[in-house]
Enzyme design. Structure first.
Site, PDB file in Angstrom:
ATOM      1  N   ARG A 272      25.269  25.768  20.100  1.00 39.28           N
ATOM      2  CA  ARG A 272      26.581  24.671  19.889  1.00 39.28           C
ATOM      3  C   ARG A 272      27.572  25.424  18.678  1.00 39.28           C
ATOM      4  O   ARG A 272      27.492  25.859  17.632  1.00 39.28           O
ATOM      5  CB  ARG A 272      25.217  23.098  18.810  1.00 39.28           C
ATOM      6  CG  ARG A 272      25.642  22.748  17.342  1.00 39.28           C
ATOM      7  CD  ARG A 272      26.812  21.420  18.775  1.00 39.28           C
ATOM      8  NE  ARG A 272      27.693  20.544  18.196  1.00 39.28           N
ATOM      9  CZ  ARG A 272      27.676  19.199  18.772  1.00 39.28           C
ATOM     10  NH1 ARG A 272      28.570  19.382  19.868  1.00 39.28           N
ATOM     11  NH2 ARG A 272      28.783  18.179  17.973  1.00 39.28           N
ATOM     12  N   GLY A 343      21.417  17.420  14.409  1.00 38.22           N
ATOM     13  CA  GLY A 343      22.433  16.657  14.781  1.00 38.22           C
ATOM     14  C   GLY A 343      22.025  15.350  14.736  1.00 38.22           C
ATOM     15  O   GLY A 343      21.048  15.308  15.326  1.00 38.22           O
ATOM     16  N   GLU A 367      -7.306  12.711   9.532  1.00 33.49           N
ATOM     17  CA  GLU A 367      -8.194  13.646   9.671  1.00 33.49           C
ATOM     18  C   GLU A 367      -8.815  13.510   8.434  1.00 33.49           C
ATOM     19  O   GLU A 367      -8.913  15.142   8.391  1.00 33.49           O
ATOM     20  CB  GLU A 367      -8.207  14.379  10.322  1.00 33.49           C
ATOM     21  CG  GLU A 367      -8.001  14.178  11.905  1.00 33.49           C
ATOM     22  CD  GLU A 367      -9.354  14.411  12.664  1.00 33.49           C
ATOM     23  OE1 GLU A 367     -10.894  14.693  11.760  1.00 33.49           O
ATOM     24  OE2 GLU A 367      -9.559  14.155  13.660  1.00 33.49           O
TER      25      GLU A 367
HETATM   26  C1  LIG Z   1      -2.791   7.808  15.105  1.00 33.34           C
HETATM   27  C2  LIG Z   1      -3.981   7.580  14.174  1.00 33.34           C
HETATM   28  C3  LIG Z   1      -5.793   7.629  15.003  1.00 33.34           C
HETATM   29  C4  LIG Z   1      -6.354   8.505  14.486  1.00 33.34           C
HETATM   30  N1  LIG Z   1      -7.664   8.402  14.835  1.00 33.34           N
HETATM   31  C5  LIG Z   1      -8.935   8.314  14.312  1.00 33.34           C
HETATM   32  C6  LIG Z   1     -10.176   7.973  15.478  1.00 33.34           C
HETATM   33  O1  LIG Z   1      -9.809   8.935  16.326  1.00 33.34           O
HETATM   34  N2  LIG Z   1     -11.716   7.577  14.486  1.00 33.34           N
HETATM   35  C7  LIG Z   1     -11.458   6.626  13.202  1.00 33.34           C
HETATM   36  O2  LIG Z   1     -12.566   7.041  12.859  1.00 33.34           O
HETATM   37  N3  LIG Z   1     -10.088   7.326  12.213  1.00 33.34           N
HETATM   38  C8  LIG Z   1      -9.167   6.955  13.165  1.00 33.34           C
HETATM   39  N4  LIG Z   1      -7.926   7.325  12.491  1.00 33.34           N
HETATM   40  C9  LIG Z   1      -8.180   6.592  11.409  1.00 33.34           C
HETATM   41  C10 LIG Z   1      -7.524   7.742   9.665  1.00 33.34           C
HETATM   42  O3  LIG Z   1      -8.679   8.708   9.798  1.00 33.34           O
HETATM   43  C11 LIG Z   1      -7.411   7.146   9.044  1.00 33.34           C
HETATM   44  O4  LIG Z   1      -6.213   6.489   8.825  1.00 33.34           O
HETATM   45  C12 LIG Z   1      -7.160   8.016   6.997  1.00 33.34           C
HETATM   46  O5  LIG Z   1      -8.676   7.819   7.562  1.00 33.34           O
HETATM   47  C13 LIG Z   1      -6.569   7.188   5.758  1.00 33.34           C
HETATM   48  O6  LIG Z   1      -7.412   6.159   6.150  1.00 33.34           O
HETATM   49  P1  LIG Z   1      -6.164   4.923   5.698  1.00 33.34           P
HETATM   50  O7  LIG Z   1      -4.790   4.382   6.683  1.00 33.34           O
HETATM   51  O8  LIG Z   1      -7.067   3.567   5.961  1.00 33.34           O
HETATM   52  O9  LIG Z   1      -5.608   4.986   4.541  1.00 33.34           O
HETATM   53  P2  LIG Z   1      -5.963   5.278   2.946  1.00 33.34           P
HETATM   54  O10 LIG Z   1      -7.114   5.491   3.183  1.00 33.34           O
HETATM   55  O11 LIG Z   1      -5.296   3.406   3.383  1.00 33.34           O
HETATM   56  O12 LIG Z   1      -5.181   5.583   2.338  1.00 33.34           O
HETATM   57  C14 LIG Z   1      -3.244   5.181   2.004  1.00 33.34           C
HETATM   58  C15 LIG Z   1      -2.736   6.051   0.775  1.00 33.34           C
HETATM   59  O13 LIG Z   1      -4.262   5.847  -0.139  1.00 33.34           O
HETATM   60  C16 LIG Z   1      -4.325   7.567  -0.635  1.00 33.34           C
HETATM   61  N5  LIG Z   1      -5.242   7.422  -0.927  1.00 33.34           N
HETATM   62  C17 LIG Z   1      -6.942   6.988  -0.144  1.00 33.34           C
HETATM   63  N6  LIG Z   1      -7.623   7.578  -1.930  1.00 33.34           N
HETATM   64  C18 LIG Z   1      -7.479   8.448  -2.292  1.00 33.34           C
HETATM   65  C19 LIG Z   1      -7.742   8.950  -3.769  1.00 33.34           C
HETATM   66  N7  LIG Z   1      -9.215   9.044  -3.943  1.00 33.34           N
HETATM   67  N8  LIG Z   1      -6.825   9.522  -4.187  1.00 33.34           N
HETATM   68  C20 LIG Z   1      -5.591   9.903  -3.933  1.00 33.34           C
HETATM   69  N9  LIG Z   1      -4.642   9.173  -2.956  1.00 33.34           N
HETATM   70  C21 LIG Z   1      -5.446   8.172  -2.126  1.00 33.34           C
HETATM   71  C22 LIG Z   1      -4.097   8.565   0.508  1.00 33.34           C
HETATM   72  O14 LIG Z   1      -3.755   9.326   0.355  1.00 33.34           O
HETATM   73  C23 LIG Z   1      -2.835   7.569   1.633  1.00 33.34           C
HETATM   74  O15 LIG Z   1      -2.052   8.311   0.922  1.00 33.34           O
HETATM   75  C24 LIG Z   1      -6.844   7.484  13.220  1.00 33.34           C
HETATM   76  C25 LIG Z   1      -5.008   7.187  12.333  1.00 33.34           C
HETATM   77  C26 LIG Z   1      -4.337   7.357  13.239  1.00 33.34           C
HETATM   78  C27 LIG Z   1      -2.654   7.031  12.348  1.00 33.34           C
END
Ligand SMILES: Cc1cc2nc3c(=O)[nH]c(=O)nc-3n(C[C@H](O)[C@H](O)[C@H](O)COP(=O)(O)OP(=O)(O)OC[C@H]3O[C@@H](n4cnc5c(N)ncnc54)[C@H](O)[C@@H]3O)c2cc1C
Length: 388
Positions: A272, A343, A367
């Site tokens: 670029r 960009g 995870e």
């Molecule tokens: C595309 C995708 C695929 C997935 N695949 C699977 C799967 O195959 N099997 C499965 O079982 N799950 C799966 N998941 C789920 C995933 O493991 C969860 O989204 C993850 O564990 C977080 O949970 P939550 O989204 O409910 O967020 P929450 O737990 O609600 O967290 C929201 C926010 O709060 C923060 N938080 C939570 N607790 C605390 C604490 N004690 N102290 C400080 N901060 C905190 C978190 O860090 C985050 O920023 C998948 C998720 C996605 C997005």
């Protein structure tokens, strides 16, 4: 450009065996030839290239480090290298392999009966059957111990009620590894598609991991025989141990995504031209490229050491947490920087960094979120758990 464009800048390859290098290079070629040409369409359509699954199986890329009937039984380092190469293509491709291998085949090998192992492992390893892993629920993500899905004893068997959300491979799977609470704590089951009362739904509208199947598992009075329970899975530590296997692969995979972003940005910057010269010749662009490469090299070193430790039988949860936390955040930063270097072109699907950037938002959260891994390492070094 005439510079040194080798992303393995510190020659970590010299610490790999000939077999390890050969497997890495074979997977890299496969991803380039078979996956990269189709990923753009699958990401746009929100689909996974299911036709590749038997090929992944034939190459030994499914459950590659799992030991059991029909399983490749390779080292953890090789498994890591495989994840790295798959995620160079797309986090969705690596997610498929992570779930199939670390979250479905691994628990069957670790906790399953001989009958479960011989029925499922060869078919899953070959990619003839697909699995998913149901732990997360709508109201219980980071704290799966609060799960509401219930398993109640019913004569010789069980009745399962509840639901699981955000489940990778949910709608493609032939079998689901499902975690539920019973009177004695958390138990695991293998629930086959077609079992009355068991259904799956697709989650639509994702802007991340679009080339991956994400959905819901619903259990409405699902009757299961005792033979469907994983007999050696006892308590919440059983699913958490599965997650530790998967997080290990993610730590490597993130490096692959970062490498792809860096290489794309470096090539683009050399081609670029603005203000009469390639943008790679500007100090600010070089600073971005050097920062990316430095962080990638550090992450490559972490992965290799983690892999060697794991192959020596050391699989410490805080080490995996530190590496997953560092490498995914690093990859997300690299994706954003690469997008910036490209960009306006960086916001289209003609180039991979925008796709990696969107994907890595999920990888940052699933995870164990970035914050949860901070708390795991924090508890390790202070002796003071700060989860609650
Ligand atoms: C595309 C995708 C695929 C997935 N695949 C699977 C799967 O195959 N099997 C499965 O079982 N799950 C799966 N998941 C789920 C995933 O493991 C969860 O989204 C993850 O564990 C977080 O949970 P939550 O989204 O409910 O967020 P929450 O737990 O609600 O967290 C929201 C926010 O709060 C923060 N938080 C939570 N607790 C605390 C604490 N004690 N102290 C400080 N901060 C905190 C978190 O860090 C985050 O920023 C998948 C998720 C996605 C997005």
């Amino acid at each position: 450009m005439t510079g040194n464009q080798n992303t393995d800048f510190f020659d970590f390859s010299r610490n790999l065996s000939g077999e390890e290098r050969s497997i890495r290079d074979t997977v890299r070629r496969y991803v380039e030839q078979s996956f990269r040409p189709v990923v753009r369409k699958h990401f746009a359509d929100g689909t996974f290239p299911t036709e590749l699954i038997p090929e992944l199986g034939a190459m030994g890329l499914l459950g590659s480090s799992v030991h059991g009937p029909g399983c490749p039984g390779l080292s953890s380092t090789v498994y890591g290298l495989i994840c790295q190469e798959l995620e160079r293509g797309d986090s969705g491709l690596r997610s498929f392999a992570s779930v199939q291998g670390s979250l479905v085949m691994w628990p069957i090998a670790a906790y399953g009966s001989e009958e479960q192992k011989s029925k499922w492992l060869p078919e899953l390893a070959a990619g003839h059957k697909i699995g998913c892993f149901g732990l997360t629920e709508a109201d219980h993500g980071s704290d799966p111990g609060g799960m509401e899905t219930r398993a109640v004893r019913d004569g010789d068997g069980w009745v399962l009620n509840g639901s699981k959300l955000w489940i990778t491979n949910a709608n493609m799977s032939d079998v689901a590894v499902v975690w539920a609470r019973c009177d004695d704590g958390v138990v695991g089951f293998l629930v086959e598609r077609g079992t009355p009362g068991f259904s799956t739904n697709t989650i639509h509208g994702k802007y991340s991991l679009r080339a991956s199947d994400t959905g819901e598992l619903v259990f409405d009075d699902v009757r299961l025989p005792e033979s469907s329970r994983l007999p050696d899975a006892k308590g919440l530590k059983a699913p958490l141990a599965c997650l530790n296997q998967a997080r290990y692969g993610i730590a490597w995979g993130a490096v692959g995504a970062a490498e792809d972003c860096y290489e794309t940005a470096l090539k683009y910057a050399g081609e670029r031209t603005q203000f009469g010269k390639p943008i790679a010749g500007f100090q600010l662009v070089q600073q971005k490229l050097v920062t990316m490469l430095t962080e990638i090299v550090k992450a490559q070193g972490l992965c290799l050491q983690l892999g060697r430790l794991k192959d020596d039988g050391i699989n410490e949860v805080p080490l995996v947490s530190l590496t997953k936390r560092n490498n995914v955040a690093m990859a997300l930063d690299c994706a954003r920087t690469a997008r910036d270097i490209l960009g306006a072109a960086g916001i289209t699907d003609e180039f991979s960094p925008g796709r990696h950037m969107a994907n890595l938002e999920s990888v940052y959260t699933y995870e164990g979120t970035h914050d949860i891994h901070t708390l795991i390492v924090g508890a390790e070094i202070t002796g003071l758990p700060a989860y609650r």
